[in-house]
Design an enzyme around this catalytic site. Structure first.
Site, PDB file in Angstrom:
ATOM      1  N   ASP A 194      56.186 182.632 100.934  1.00  0.00           N
ATOM      2  CA  ASP A 194      55.798 183.524  99.842  1.00  0.00           C
ATOM      3  C   ASP A 194      55.987 182.844  98.487  1.00  0.00           C
ATOM      4  OD1 ASP A 194      54.872 185.859  98.737  1.00  0.00           O
ATOM      5  OD2 ASP A 194      56.777 186.939  98.905  1.00  0.00           O
ATOM      6  N   HIS A 209      48.033 178.233  96.510  1.00  0.00           N
ATOM      7  CA  HIS A 209      47.800 178.050  97.951  1.00  0.00           C
ATOM      8  C   HIS A 209      47.522 176.573  98.275  1.00  0.00           C
ATOM      9  CE1 HIS A 209      48.023 182.282  98.308  1.00  0.00           C
ATOM     10  NE2 HIS A 209      46.841 182.548  97.796  1.00  0.00           N
ATOM     11  N   LEU A 242      57.543 169.341 119.038  1.00  0.00           N
ATOM     12  CA  LEU A 242      57.581 170.532 118.173  1.00  0.00           C
ATOM     13  C   LEU A 242      56.430 171.448 118.558  1.00  0.00           C
ATOM     14  CD1 LEU A 242      58.753 171.923 115.517  1.00  0.00           C
ATOM     15  CD2 LEU A 242      56.899 170.764 114.316  1.00  0.00           C
TER      16      LEU A 242
HETATM   17  C1  FPP Z   1      51.968 184.292 100.185  1.00  0.00           C
HETATM   18  O1  FPP Z   1      52.095 184.011  98.816  1.00  0.00           O
HETATM   19  C2  FPP Z   1      51.161 183.242 100.803  1.00  0.00           C
HETATM   20  C3  FPP Z   1      50.025 183.454 101.511  1.00  0.00           C
HETATM   21  C4  FPP Z   1      49.459 184.779 101.771  1.00  0.00           C
HETATM   22  C5  FPP Z   1      49.239 182.312 102.031  1.00  0.00           C
HETATM   23  C6  FPP Z   1      50.031 181.221 102.666  1.00  0.00           C
HETATM   24  C7  FPP Z   1      49.199 180.003 102.653  1.00  0.00           C
HETATM   25  C8  FPP Z   1      49.642 178.757 102.444  1.00  0.00           C
HETATM   26  C9  FPP Z   1      51.069 178.400 102.331  1.00  0.00           C
HETATM   27  C10 FPP Z   1      48.717 177.623 102.269  1.00  0.00           C
HETATM   28  C11 FPP Z   1      47.991 177.083 103.429  1.00  0.00           C
HETATM   29  C12 FPP Z   1      48.641 177.219 104.742  1.00  0.00           C
HETATM   30  C13 FPP Z   1      48.396 176.396 105.801  1.00  0.00           C
HETATM   31  C14 FPP Z   1      48.970 176.698 107.108  1.00  0.00           C
HETATM   32  C15 FPP Z   1      47.568 175.195 105.686  1.00  0.00           C
HETATM   33  P1  FPP Z   1      51.442 184.976  97.770  1.00  0.00           P
HETATM   34  O2  FPP Z   1      50.090 184.491  97.454  1.00  0.00           O
HETATM   35  O3  FPP Z   1      51.516 186.386  98.250  1.00  0.00           O
HETATM   36  O4  FPP Z   1      52.381 184.748  96.535  1.00  0.00           O
HETATM   37  P2  FPP Z   1      52.816 185.829  95.449  1.00  0.00           P
HETATM   38  O5  FPP Z   1      53.722 186.809  96.150  1.00  0.00           O
HETATM   39  O6  FPP Z   1      53.521 184.999  94.449  1.00  0.00           O
HETATM   40  O7  FPP Z   1      51.567 186.465  94.927  1.00  0.00           O
END
Ligand code: FPP
Length: 255
Positions: A32, A49, A143
Site C-alpha cells: 500500500d 505504481h 520460492l
Molecule cells: C495500493 O496502493 C497498491 C495497489 C492497488 C497496486 C499494487 C501494484 C504494484 C505494487 C505495482 C505492480 C505490481 C506488480 C506485481 C508488478 P494505493 O494505490 O492504494 O496507494 P494509496 O493508498 O497511497 O492511494
C-alpha cells in the site's frame, strides 16, 4: 573412508527432500501507499505504481535470503476494479510487463510464479502472459511467488463453499483445498506466517482472511515504493523474535 553401518537407502526409498519453498515461512504483503507516494511528489498516482513494480522485483529477489519460502503479494483486489479506468489499465499493463520481463529471471533463480484470484475478468493479453509465466516457472523450488490479482478472500470462501455444497459435511482441509482451486492455486491455502502492510494503514482489506488466522501482523509507515530489502529483513527478524502460541500458554508456564 569410514564404513557406515547404515548404508544410504536407494533414492526411491528416501523421504522426499523438502524444498526451500516448502520449508521457508509464508510472508504475505499488502503493498500500500503507491498513490500517496506519487502525489506527495506532485506526480500522478500511476507513477507510484510504476515505482512499486520496481520494488516488487527487488523484494522477490531478496526474499529467499530471509528464509521466505512463499511470498504472496496483493497486487489488485476485486474492489480495485472501481478505480479510474486509466489507473486500472495501467496496472493490468504493469502486471503483464512484469510477468513477461521477469519470467527468465524467475527460471534462473528457481522461483515458481503463480497468479491467484479470479481469472474470468482478466484482460485476454494478461491472461496469456499468466499462463505462459506459470508454465515456464513451474519447476521452481526455491520460492513460491504468488501474485494476487482480482482477489477477494470473502469471495473465494463463498465460491469454495459453493463448490462443496453437495457434501454432507466438510473439513477445514477440504475447504482450504477448495479455496486453493477457486483461486487457481492447486494446493491447500497455506497459512500465512507473517503479514506485512506498508503505507501506514492497519487493516486486512479482504486479503487471505482464512490463511491469516494465526499470522503475525507487521505494519509499517513506509510506502511501498520506499520499501527495501532491509525493511523486509527487519520484518522477518521481528517475526522470528515473536512467540507464537496458537491459543495455548507460553512453554515456560505450561508446568
Ligand atoms: C495500493 O496502493 C497498491 C495497489 C492497488 C497496486 C499494487 C501494484 C504494484 C505494487 C505495482 C505492480 C505490481 C506488480 C506485481 C508488478 P494505493 O494505490 O492504494 O496507494 P494509496 O493508498 O497511497 O492511494
Amino acid at each position: 573412508m569410514p564404513q557406515s553401518h547404515h548404508p544410504a537407502k536407494p533414492q526411491h526409498m528416501r523421504p522426499p527432500q523438502q524444498s526451500a519453498a516448502e520449508s521457508g515461512i509464508h510472508v504475505a504483503i499488502i503493498m500500500d501507499g503507491n498513490g500517496r507516494w506519487a502525489t506527495s511528489r506532485g506526480r500522478p498516482r500511476t507513477a507510484g505504481h510504476i515505482a512499486g513494480a520496481r520494488v516488487v522485483k527487488k523484494i522477490v529477489e531478496a526474499a529467499p535470503d530471509f528464509g521466505i519460502g512463499m511470498l504472496t503479494l496483493y497486487a489488485f483486489s476485486a474492489d480495485n476494479w472501481a478505480r479510474p479506468s486509466r489507473e486500472v489499465a495501467l496496472l493490468m499493463k504493469l502486471f503483464r510487463r512484469y510477468l513477461v520481463s521477469e519470467v527468465e529471471r524467475c527460471v534462473t533463480n528457481d522461483v515458481r510464479m503463480r497468479i491467484i484470484g479470479r481469472r474470468d475478468r482478466i484482460p485476454a493479453e494478461l491472461l496469456r502472459a499468466i499462463v505462459s509465466a506459470e508454465e515456464a516457472t513451474r519447476h521452481g523450488r526455491k520460492l513460491d511467488l504468488r501474485i494476487a490479482v482480482d482477489y477477494s478472500a470473502r469471495d473465494s470462501m463463498v465460491r469454495a463453499a459453493e463448490s462443496l455444497r453437495d457434501k454432507e459435511s466438510i473439513t477445514r482441509e477440504e475447504l482450504a483445498g477448495a479455496m486453493g482451486r477457486v483461486n487457481h492455486w492447486y494446493g491447500e491455502a497455506r497459512d500465512v506466517d507473517l503479514l506485512i502492510r506498508t503505507g501506514g494503514e492497519q487493516r486486512l482489506s479482504d486479503f487471505l482472511l482464512w490463511e491469516c488466522a494465526y499470522a503475525e501482523l507487521y505494519f509499517t509507515e513506509r510506502r511501498w515504493p520506499e520499501f527495501t530489502a532491509a525493511d523486509l529483513q527487519q520484518a522477518a527478524s521481528e517475526f522470528h523474535s515473536r512467540e507464537r502460541r496458537y491459543g495455548t500458554v507460553p512453554a515456560a508456564a505450561a508446568g
